[in-house]
Design an enzyme around this catalytic site. Structure first.
Site, PDB file in Angstrom:
ATOM      1  N   TYR A  52       0.848  -1.194   0.000  1.00 38.04           N
ATOM      2  CA  TYR A  52       0.000   0.000   0.000  1.00 38.04           C
ATOM      3  C   TYR A  52       0.885   1.246   0.000  1.00 38.04           C
ATOM      4  O   TYR A  52       0.682   2.185   0.742  1.00 38.04           O
ATOM      5  CB  TYR A  52      -0.951  -0.024   1.210  1.00 38.04           C
ATOM      6  CG  TYR A  52      -2.236   0.748   0.978  1.00 38.04           C
ATOM      7  CD1 TYR A  52      -3.220   0.254   0.131  1.00 38.04           C
ATOM      8  CD2 TYR A  52      -2.443   1.986   1.592  1.00 38.04           C
ATOM      9  CE1 TYR A  52      -4.395   0.958  -0.092  1.00 38.04           C
ATOM     10  CE2 TYR A  52      -3.620   2.702   1.379  1.00 38.04           C
ATOM     11  CZ  TYR A  52      -4.586   2.180   0.530  1.00 38.04           C
ATOM     12  OH  TYR A  52      -5.762   2.884   0.312  1.00 38.04           O
ATOM     13  N   GLN A  55       2.308   3.313  -5.469  1.00 40.00           N
ATOM     14  CA  GLN A  55       1.390   2.771  -6.472  1.00 40.00           C
ATOM     15  C   GLN A  55       0.228   2.019  -5.835  1.00 40.00           C
ATOM     16  O   GLN A  55      -0.912   2.123  -6.303  1.00 40.00           O
ATOM     17  CB  GLN A  55       2.146   1.840  -7.440  1.00 40.00           C
ATOM     18  CG  GLN A  55       3.040   2.565  -8.418  1.00 40.00           C
ATOM     19  CD  GLN A  55       2.277   3.489  -9.358  1.00 40.00           C
ATOM     20  OE1 GLN A  55       1.124   3.262  -9.708  1.00 40.00           O
ATOM     21  NE2 GLN A  55       2.927   4.571  -9.764  1.00 40.00           N
ATOM     22  N   GLN A 113      10.627  -8.118  -4.587  1.00 39.14           N
ATOM     23  CA  GLN A 113       9.578  -8.929  -5.207  1.00 39.14           C
ATOM     24  C   GLN A 113       9.954 -10.387  -5.381  1.00 39.14           C
ATOM     25  O   GLN A 113       9.127 -11.279  -5.180  1.00 39.14           O
ATOM     26  CB  GLN A 113       9.164  -8.309  -6.544  1.00 39.14           C
ATOM     27  CG  GLN A 113       8.460  -6.963  -6.371  1.00 39.14           C
ATOM     28  CD  GLN A 113       7.961  -6.380  -7.675  1.00 39.14           C
ATOM     29  OE1 GLN A 113       7.973  -7.046  -8.710  1.00 39.14           O
ATOM     30  NE2 GLN A 113       7.518  -5.139  -7.641  1.00 39.14           N
ATOM     31  N   HIS A 135       5.997  -2.561 -13.147  1.00 40.01           N
ATOM     32  CA  HIS A 135       7.296  -2.376 -13.791  1.00 40.01           C
ATOM     33  C   HIS A 135       7.807  -3.780 -14.105  1.00 40.01           C
ATOM     34  O   HIS A 135       7.663  -4.686 -13.289  1.00 40.01           O
ATOM     35  CB  HIS A 135       8.243  -1.622 -12.846  1.00 40.01           C
ATOM     36  CG  HIS A 135       9.649  -1.480 -13.358  1.00 40.01           C
ATOM     37  ND1 HIS A 135       9.932  -1.228 -14.681  1.00 40.01           N
ATOM     38  CD2 HIS A 135      10.844  -1.554 -12.721  1.00 40.01           C
ATOM     39  CE1 HIS A 135      11.252  -1.150 -14.831  1.00 40.01           C
ATOM     40  NE2 HIS A 135      11.829  -1.346 -13.659  1.00 40.01           N
TER      41      HIS A 135
HETATM   42  P1  NDP Z   1       6.718   2.008  -2.370  1.00 39.78           P
HETATM   43  O1  NDP Z   1       8.090   1.978  -1.836  1.00 39.78           O
HETATM   44  O2  NDP Z   1       5.994   3.297  -2.395  1.00 39.78           O
HETATM   45  O3  NDP Z   1       5.783   0.983  -1.566  1.00 39.78           O
HETATM   46  C1  NDP Z   1       6.268  -0.245  -1.256  1.00 39.78           C
HETATM   47  C2  NDP Z   1       5.256  -1.065  -0.488  1.00 39.78           C
HETATM   48  O4  NDP Z   1       5.905  -2.267  -0.137  1.00 39.78           O
HETATM   49  C3  NDP Z   1       4.776  -0.432   0.802  1.00 39.78           C
HETATM   50  O5  NDP Z   1       3.458  -0.855   1.054  1.00 39.78           O
HETATM   51  C4  NDP Z   1       5.740  -1.029   1.812  1.00 39.78           C
HETATM   52  O6  NDP Z   1       5.215  -1.122   3.126  1.00 39.78           O
HETATM   53  C5  NDP Z   1       5.911  -2.418   1.278  1.00 39.78           C
HETATM   54  N1  NDP Z   1       7.188  -2.970   1.742  1.00 39.78           N
HETATM   55  C6  NDP Z   1       8.396  -2.382   1.698  1.00 39.78           C
HETATM   56  N2  NDP Z   1       9.318  -3.164   2.241  1.00 39.78           N
HETATM   57  C7  NDP Z   1       8.663  -4.272   2.643  1.00 39.78           C
HETATM   58  C8  NDP Z   1       9.059  -5.474   3.279  1.00 39.78           C
HETATM   59  N3  NDP Z   1      10.345  -5.673   3.616  1.00 39.78           N
HETATM   60  N4  NDP Z   1       8.126  -6.413   3.532  1.00 39.78           N
HETATM   61  C9  NDP Z   1       6.829  -6.212   3.195  1.00 39.78           C
HETATM   62  N5  NDP Z   1       6.387  -5.096   2.595  1.00 39.78           N
HETATM   63  C10 NDP Z   1       7.297  -4.146   2.331  1.00 39.78           C
HETATM   64  O7  NDP Z   1       6.764   1.334  -3.837  1.00 39.78           O
HETATM   65  P2  NDP Z   1       6.221   1.926  -5.213  1.00 39.78           P
HETATM   66  O8  NDP Z   1       4.751   2.035  -5.149  1.00 39.78           O
HETATM   67  O9  NDP Z   1       7.036   3.105  -5.604  1.00 39.78           O
HETATM   68  O10 NDP Z   1       6.642   0.753  -6.213  1.00 39.78           O
HETATM   69  C11 NDP Z   1       5.870  -0.403  -6.385  1.00 39.78           C
HETATM   70  C12 NDP Z   1       6.033  -0.892  -7.813  1.00 39.78           C
HETATM   71  O11 NDP Z   1       5.503   0.093  -8.696  1.00 39.78           O
HETATM   72  C13 NDP Z   1       7.482  -1.112  -8.244  1.00 39.78           C
HETATM   73  O12 NDP Z   1       7.509  -2.209  -9.101  1.00 39.78           O
HETATM   74  C14 NDP Z   1       7.803   0.158  -9.014  1.00 39.78           C
HETATM   75  O13 NDP Z   1       8.806  -0.024  -9.981  1.00 39.78           O
HETATM   76  C15 NDP Z   1       6.469   0.407  -9.684  1.00 39.78           C
HETATM   77  N6  NDP Z   1       6.243   1.780 -10.143  1.00 39.78           N
HETATM   78  C16 NDP Z   1       6.434   2.816  -9.267  1.00 39.78           C
HETATM   79  C17 NDP Z   1       6.213   4.108  -9.687  1.00 39.78           C
HETATM   80  C18 NDP Z   1       6.334   5.265  -8.750  1.00 39.78           C
HETATM   81  O14 NDP Z   1       6.281   6.385  -9.215  1.00 39.78           O
HETATM   82  N7  NDP Z   1       6.499   5.081  -7.448  1.00 39.78           N
HETATM   83  C19 NDP Z   1       5.815   4.410 -11.078  1.00 39.78           C
HETATM   84  C20 NDP Z   1       5.549   3.243 -11.871  1.00 39.78           C
HETATM   85  C21 NDP Z   1       5.804   1.979 -11.410  1.00 39.78           C
HETATM   86  P3  NDP Z   1       5.808  -0.200   4.316  1.00 39.78           P
HETATM   87  O15 NDP Z   1       5.135   1.097   4.162  1.00 39.78           O
HETATM   88  O16 NDP Z   1       5.444  -0.935   5.550  1.00 39.78           O
HETATM   89  O17 NDP Z   1       7.298  -0.102   4.109  1.00 39.78           O
END
Ligand code: NDP
Ligand code: MG
Length: 360
Positions: A52, A55, A113, A135
């Site tokens: 959450y 994206q 991932q 992505h």
């Molecule tokens: P974020 O870093 O914003 O969010 C990551 C999510 O993963 C959060 O919910 C986070 O939870 C969770 N998370 C992080 N570390 C862990 C862990 N160790 N265990 C379990 N959950 C975890 O990611 P984005 O939304 O930026 O990216 C997601 C995908 O979207 C990627 O593939 C990215 O390449 C793609 N993307 C991103 C864009 C962007 O502008 N951001 C644009 C287009 C694609 P917590 O808050 O608890 O850390």
């Protein structure tokens, strides 16, 4: 060696065809709009949004507002868990979300991932469940390889999550890319288009691409132009002025702050509108001096960066870096923050309360 023999040893590179920047007869991309997509392909299906974050929060809410059935996986203990709850979701574990999902979108950081896929997703997949990402990195570089019977699908918004949400709320949408994994069915494509519609993407346009093209161009864009290129350009300009004895505050405004004004013009009307809007002096300086900054050597280096991406060298570096606890990544991040630019910017931004300054 004769040229014809050399040509046999080194066949022409299909990815660098003879290209003229002035060519007009390129094949236009296939772009899908609202009328090309039908939400019915997702009706009655459960979509699991894993993560959450940027994206995840945007896509989950847009899909739900489009009338689709969404479950959210988010680890507890952090602000994103509370955010999901405050938005009316019941965040659960990845395992539990995957168990009930027909469509799973992995919106966790790219470097996590592969592990999450192996430990929590793969053992819990429902038959026929489709795996999605925003992505293509992990699909393309074989870090997430679902078993037979599970299609892979990419719907990639071309903008950050907060924009995916805010544009949707305004009745618009961030343009997206759509790509099918190898062997994915026509039904999966329809689901992909429905998904893109559900997040608002078909309002802006959904360009058909391949996972390879999305992954490679995305990595190249951020490395050579958007992040790597721009950061180094700003720092080089700032350092040049400061080393020549100008005040760091002046250098900050000139080389970083004003970048936004230029980028806004580029966004609205391309290079031609930016050049129309700036003074003739600036336009003349652009034409006559820009090529001394981005030289033939820089362009050759860009090709090497692209080759590193296509050969998998960059992916390998980044995957191994993470296996090493991201030691070098974290050290570089710390050192970059010690640059004079950081302190200068921080104090100047304090005085500009209208810019919605964000301090890390
Ligand atoms: P974020 O870093 O914003 O969010 C990551 C999510 O993963 C959060 O919910 C986070 O939870 C969770 N998370 C992080 N570390 C862990 C862990 N160790 N265990 C379990 N959950 C975890 O990611 P984005 O939304 O930026 O990216 C997601 C995908 O979207 C990627 O593939 C990215 O390449 C793609 N993307 C991103 C864009 C962007 O502008 N951001 C644009 C287009 C694609 P917590 O808050 O608890 O850390
Ligand atoms: Mg990108």
């Amino acid at each position: 060696m004769k040229a014809s023999e050399a040509a046999k040893l080194m066949p022409p590179q299909p990815f660098f065809p003879s290209y003229s920047p002035f060519q007009e007869n390129h094949v236009p991309a296939t772009i899908y709009y609202d009328a090309d997509a039908d939400l019915k392909h997702l009706a009655g299906k459960t979509i699991a949004i894993l993560g959450y974050g940027s994206q995840g929060h945007a896509q989950a809410q847009n899909l739900r507002d489009s009338g689709l059935n969404v479950v959210v996986a988010q680890r507890p203990g952090g602000p994103n868990y509370d955010l999901a709850k405050s938005h009316g979701f019941e965040p659960m574990s990845v395992e539990d979300a995957v168990k009930q999902a027909d469509v799973i979108n992995i919106l966790l950081p790219d470097e996590l991932q592969a592990d999450v896929y192996k430990t929590a997703i793969k053992p819990n997949l429902k038959p026929g469940a489709i795996l999605m990402a925003s992505h293509g990195f992990n699909f393309h570089f074989a870090q997430v390889e679902p078993p037979a019977g599970h299609d892979t699908l990419l719907v990639a918004p071309k903008g950050p999550g907060h924009l995916v949400r805010s544009e949707y709320e305004k009745g618009g949408g961030v343009p997206c890319l759509i790509a099918l994994g190898e062997g994915a069915s026509e039904a999966t494509k329809q689901i992909g288009l429905a998904y893109a519609k559900g997040i608002g993407g078909t309002r802006g346009g959904v360009i058909e691409t391949t996972i390879a093209e999305e992954t490679e161009t995305d990595l190249f864009g951020e490395q050579a132009v958007l992040c790597g290129g721009v950061s180094e350009l700003i720092k080089a300009g700032f350092d040049t002025l400061v080393e020549a004895g100008y005040q760091p505050e002046m250098a900050y405004f000139e080389c970083l702050h004003e970048m936004k004004l230029i980028v806004d013009l580029l966004y609205q009307g391309g290079l031609e509108y930016m050049r129309y809007s700036v003074s003739n002096t600036a336009e003349y300086g652009d034409y006559t001096r820009g090529k001394r900054v981005i030289t033939e050597e820089t362009r050759a280096e860009m090709k090497r960066i692209l080759e590193d991406i296509r050969s998998g060298q960059f992916a390998r570096d980044w995957i191994l870096e993470n296996r090493a606890g991201a030691a070098s990544f974290k050290a570089t991040r710390r050192r970059e923050r010690e640059h004079l630019l950081t302190e200068t910017g921080r104090s100047l931004r304090k005085m500009m309360n209208w810019i919605d300054s964000k301090e890390v």
